[in-house]
Design an enzyme around this catalytic site. Structure first.
Site, PDB file in Angstrom:
ATOM      1  CG  ASP A   1      -1.781  -1.207   1.324  1.00  0.00           C
ATOM      2  OD1 ASP A   1      -2.326  -1.750   0.225  1.00  0.00           O
ATOM      3  OD2 ASP A   1      -1.952  -1.771   2.434  1.00  0.00           O
TER       4      ASP A   1
ATOM      5  N   GLY B   1       1.455   3.087  -2.720  1.00  0.00           N
ATOM      6  CA  GLY B   1       1.220   3.773  -3.779  1.00  0.00           C
ATOM      7  C   GLY B   1       1.755   3.363  -4.952  1.00  0.00           C
ATOM      8  CE  LYS B   2       3.229  -2.426  -4.378  1.00  0.00           C
ATOM      9  NZ  LYS B   2       2.720  -1.987  -3.107  1.00  0.00           N
TER      10      LYS B   2
ATOM     11  N   GLY C   1      -3.907  -4.364  -4.385  1.00  0.00           N
ATOM     12  CA  GLY C   1      -4.913  -3.505  -4.672  1.00  0.00           C
ATOM     13  C   GLY C   1      -4.251  -2.219  -5.304  1.00  0.00           C
ATOM     14  CG  HIS C   2      -1.212  -2.119  -7.437  1.00  0.00           C
ATOM     15  ND1 HIS C   2      -0.460  -2.749  -8.259  1.00  0.00           N
ATOM     16  CD2 HIS C   2      -0.955  -2.641  -6.277  1.00  0.00           C
ATOM     17  CE1 HIS C   2       0.426  -3.636  -7.380  1.00  0.00           C
ATOM     18  NE2 HIS C   2       0.070  -3.192  -6.370  1.00  0.00           N
ATOM     19  CB  THR C   3      -5.631   3.382  -5.865  1.00  0.00           C
ATOM     20  OG1 THR C   3      -6.086   2.278  -5.216  1.00  0.00           O
ATOM     21  CG2 THR C   3      -6.583   4.244  -6.436  1.00  0.00           C
TER      22      THR C   3
ATOM     23  CB  THR D   1      -6.317 -10.318   0.974  1.00  0.00           C
ATOM     24  OG1 THR D   1      -5.881 -11.322   0.220  1.00  0.00           O
ATOM     25  CG2 THR D   1      -5.261  -9.286   1.427  1.00  0.00           C
TER      26      THR D   1
ATOM     27  NE  ARG E   1       7.055 -31.307  -6.162  1.00  0.00           N
ATOM     28  CZ  ARG E   1       7.971 -31.922  -5.750  1.00  0.00           C
ATOM     29  NH1 ARG E   1       9.211 -32.259  -6.361  1.00  0.00           N
ATOM     30  NH2 ARG E   1       7.848 -32.209  -4.200  1.00  0.00           N
TER      31      ARG E   1
ATOM     32  CD  GLN F   1       0.780  -8.698  -2.441  1.00  0.00           C
ATOM     33  OE1 GLN F   1       1.798  -9.363  -3.087  1.00  0.00           O
ATOM     34  NE2 GLN F   1      -0.194  -8.823  -2.775  1.00  0.00           N
TER      35      GLN F   1
ATOM     36  CB  THR G   1      -9.986  -6.477   2.596  1.00  0.00           C
ATOM     37  OG1 THR G   1      -9.003  -5.826   3.089  1.00  0.00           O
ATOM     38  CG2 THR G   1      -9.244  -7.726   2.170  1.00  0.00           C
TER      39      THR G   1
ATOM     40  N   PRO H   1      -9.510  -1.074   7.669  1.00  0.00           N
ATOM     41  CG  PRO H   1      -9.751  -0.526   9.833  1.00  0.00           C
ATOM     42  CD  PRO H   1     -10.365  -1.403   8.759  1.00  0.00           C
TER      43      PRO H   1
ATOM     44  CB  SER I   1       3.280  10.909  -5.092  1.00  0.00           C
ATOM     45  OG  SER I   1       1.729  11.099  -5.081  1.00  0.00           O
TER      46      SER I   1
ATOM     47  N   GLY J   1      -0.320  14.084  -4.015  1.00  0.00           N
ATOM     48  CA  GLY J   1      -1.774  13.709  -4.310  1.00  0.00           C
ATOM     49  C   GLY J   1      -1.964  12.700  -5.180  1.00  0.00           C
TER      50      GLY J   1
HETATM   51  P1  IMP Z   1      -2.516 -12.691   1.779  1.00  0.00           P
HETATM   52  O1  IMP Z   1      -1.400 -12.192   0.861  1.00  0.00           O
HETATM   53  O2  IMP Z   1      -3.867 -12.455   1.638  1.00  0.00           O
HETATM   54  O3  IMP Z   1      -2.133 -14.095   2.115  1.00  0.00           O
HETATM   55  O4  IMP Z   1      -2.248 -11.939   3.204  1.00  0.00           O
HETATM   56  C1  IMP Z   1      -1.177 -11.981   3.854  1.00  0.00           C
HETATM   57  C2  IMP Z   1      -0.765 -10.680   4.682  1.00  0.00           C
HETATM   58  O5  IMP Z   1      -0.467  -9.700   3.538  1.00  0.00           O
HETATM   59  C3  IMP Z   1      -1.879 -10.009   5.293  1.00  0.00           C
HETATM   60  O6  IMP Z   1      -1.433  -9.198   6.459  1.00  0.00           O
HETATM   61  C4  IMP Z   1      -2.356  -9.038   4.375  1.00  0.00           C
HETATM   62  O7  IMP Z   1      -3.157  -8.081   4.841  1.00  0.00           O
HETATM   63  C5  IMP Z   1      -1.199  -8.638   3.684  1.00  0.00           C
HETATM   64  N1  IMP Z   1      -1.253  -8.191   2.106  1.00  0.00           N
HETATM   65  C6  IMP Z   1      -1.551  -8.874   1.184  1.00  0.00           C
HETATM   66  N2  IMP Z   1      -1.485  -8.195   0.184  1.00  0.00           N
HETATM   67  C7  IMP Z   1      -1.442  -6.741   0.576  1.00  0.00           C
HETATM   68  C8  IMP Z   1      -1.505  -5.738  -0.331  1.00  0.00           C
HETATM   69  O8  IMP Z   1      -1.737  -5.730  -1.479  1.00  0.00           O
HETATM   70  N3  IMP Z   1      -1.392  -4.604   0.426  1.00  0.00           N
HETATM   71  C9  IMP Z   1      -1.124  -4.703   1.842  1.00  0.00           C
HETATM   72  N4  IMP Z   1      -1.052  -5.899   2.671  1.00  0.00           N
HETATM   73  C10 IMP Z   1      -1.220  -6.888   1.949  1.00  0.00           C
END
Ligand code: IMP
Length: 422
Positions: free
Chosen positions: A12, A14-15, A39-41, A125, A139, A221, A298, A301, A410, A412
């Site tokens: 998160d 801001g990639k 989740g890339h915005t 998630t 495998r 991530q 998700t 917060p 960045s 904004g």
């Molecule tokens: P998983 O990737 O769903 O297995 O989650 C494992 C951990 O990585 C959890 O703490 C998630 O909240 C975190 N996580 C997975 N994807 C993201 C992401 O894109 N941004 C922030 N945290 C993430």
């Protein structure tokens, strides 16, 4: 030109925005790990695009690639493609290439993730990521190519599912959901359309680089969610650091030209796990609100904290950043004082580098340096020289502590709310 972009914190950072910005000069953008947990915005002219699986180059109409190290939920892929189409970004097979060996996130992976997360407390998630990767390593993976051949698909399902059913039952779940025929047929239906998109992504990336084209590898991530080097067990199930781009796309490390680390001007974490600089007071809540710190995938917060230069030291080393992009600097405006964590205290010792064990990181107490804040709204600033003195000082300190130049700031979410430094 081969450039890798990764997150330097817990995701998160801001990639999405940075990749959208950078990729203008590239021919292709390739996702190399993770799945729709990301989740890339990307915001363009007030329009928000939330991408989970499709690379962030989509809005620039670049060639988009999903590499063999990615795990794909076909339903998410379909949904995202439909959503983009509705908004004028139809992806034909000249626009999007998916590697036939990319793993498929099966319904039982999601089921198992939900069942296990209740017990493990990781706070995943619930996208089935960990269980899909287990099957890759074990495998027993269904791959994208398998969705295009019904006979072999059902044969594989026959072989794989009895163990999954036993596991689901053991965990108190409904084993009938493992072989949910309706869902699996839906997968095969999607497979018929996906067929045209399948391409050897590794070969394509290498060929493009050999022709002198630019390819941007998009990480998902962040560094401390890396399955090997992150804060185990509170990590995702893929490797998120820069070298993972080489492994997962099958590109030699010799070919890498630039490695950009994306880092927020503060730090957030979603899900459980150690977080030394977490702000538990009302201020954390204030930053969360101002920064819109709620998960793109998700809606959870995000926990907010002060910039952690100790973690960044490790991120710089693990990724070998050539330069860094600092995002969301505007969010810190209006604060009287801003803290930077420069060391940790653990059992009476001062540490400049994070301890190896997660249990120890939980116990680390941050040592802060306090800087003066700034009052001005900086969202319209486009030149570094126009930034308030204290904002510049803050950036200089980040740069000093990281030992890597800042190339982008960045201020904004819009594309143009950006200060370019080189
Ligand atoms: P998983 O990737 O769903 O297995 O989650 C494992 C951990 O990585 C959890 O703490 C998630 O909240 C975190 N996580 C997975 N994807 C993201 C992401 O894109 N941004 C922030 N945290 C993430």
């Amino acid at each position: 030109m081969f450039t890798i972009v990764t997150g330097a914190q817990f995701g998160d950072e801001g990639k999405g925005k940075i990749i959208d910005l950078l990729c203008e000069e590239y021919d292709a953008v390739a996702r190399f790990q993770g799945g729709d947990n990301a989740g890339h915005t990307v915001v363009v002219n007030g329009e928000k695009f939330k991408l989970h699986l499709i690379p962030s180059g989509a809005i620039r109409k670049k060639r988009l690639l999903i590499g063999p190290g990615v795990v794909v939920n076909p339903l998410s892929l379909k949904r995202e493609m439909e959503e983009l189409k509705k908004r004028g970004f139809e992806l034909k097979n000249k626009d999007l290439g998916i590697d036939p060996r990319a793993g498929v996130i099966m319904p039982y992976h999601i089921l198992l993730d939900e069942l296990c997360d209740r017990k493990s407390g990781i706070g995943t998630t619930h996208r089935g990521i960990g269980f899909a990767y287990q099957d890759k390593i074990g495998r027993e993976e269904i791959q994208m190519i398998d969705l295009t051949d019904e006979e072999s698909f059902w044969k594989k399902i026959e072989k794989i599912t009895p163990l999954k059913e036993a596991l689901v039952e053991r965990l108190g779940g409904d084993k009938r959901l493992v072989r949910d025929e309706k869902r699996l047929k839906e997968y095969l239906e999607i497979g018929k359309n996906v067929k045209d998109y399948l391409t050897d992504v590794s070969a394509e990336v290498n060929e493009r680089l050999e022709r002198g084209e630019g390819v941007l590898a998009e990480g998902a991530q962040g560094t401390f969610l890396d399955v090997i080097h992150g804060t185990h067990k509170y990590v995702t199930s893929s490797s998120t650091i820069s070298s993972s781009a080489c492994v997962n796309l099958g590109v030699s490390p010799k070919k890498v030209d630039r490695i950009v680390g994306v880092v927020k001007a503060y730090i957030t974490r979603v899900g459980s796990g150690p977080f030394p600089t977490e702000i538990s007071s009302e201020l954390g809540e204030k930053i969360r609100k101002k920064g819109g710190e709620f998960g793109t995938t998700t809606g959870r917060p995000r926990r907010c904290g002060w910039y952690d230069a100790v973690l960044m030291r490790k991120a710089v080393r693990l990724n070998g950043y050539t330069d860094i992009a600092v995002t969301k600097l505007d969010v810190l405006g209006g604060l009287e004082k801003i803290k930077i964590c420069v060391a940790y205290e653990l059992d009476g010792r001062e540490l400049e580098y994070p301890p190896e064990r997660t249990e120890d990181l939980f116990r680390c107490i941050p040592v802060y340096e306090e800087l003066e804040g700034w009052k001005e709204d900086i969202r319209n600033v486009r030149e570094i020289s126009q930034l308030p003195k204290n904002a510049k000082r803050y950036l200089e300190r980040i740069e000093e502590l990281a030992g890597v130049p800042i190339s982008i700031v960045s201020v904004g979410e819009e594309r143009d709310q950006t200060i370019l430094l080189k």
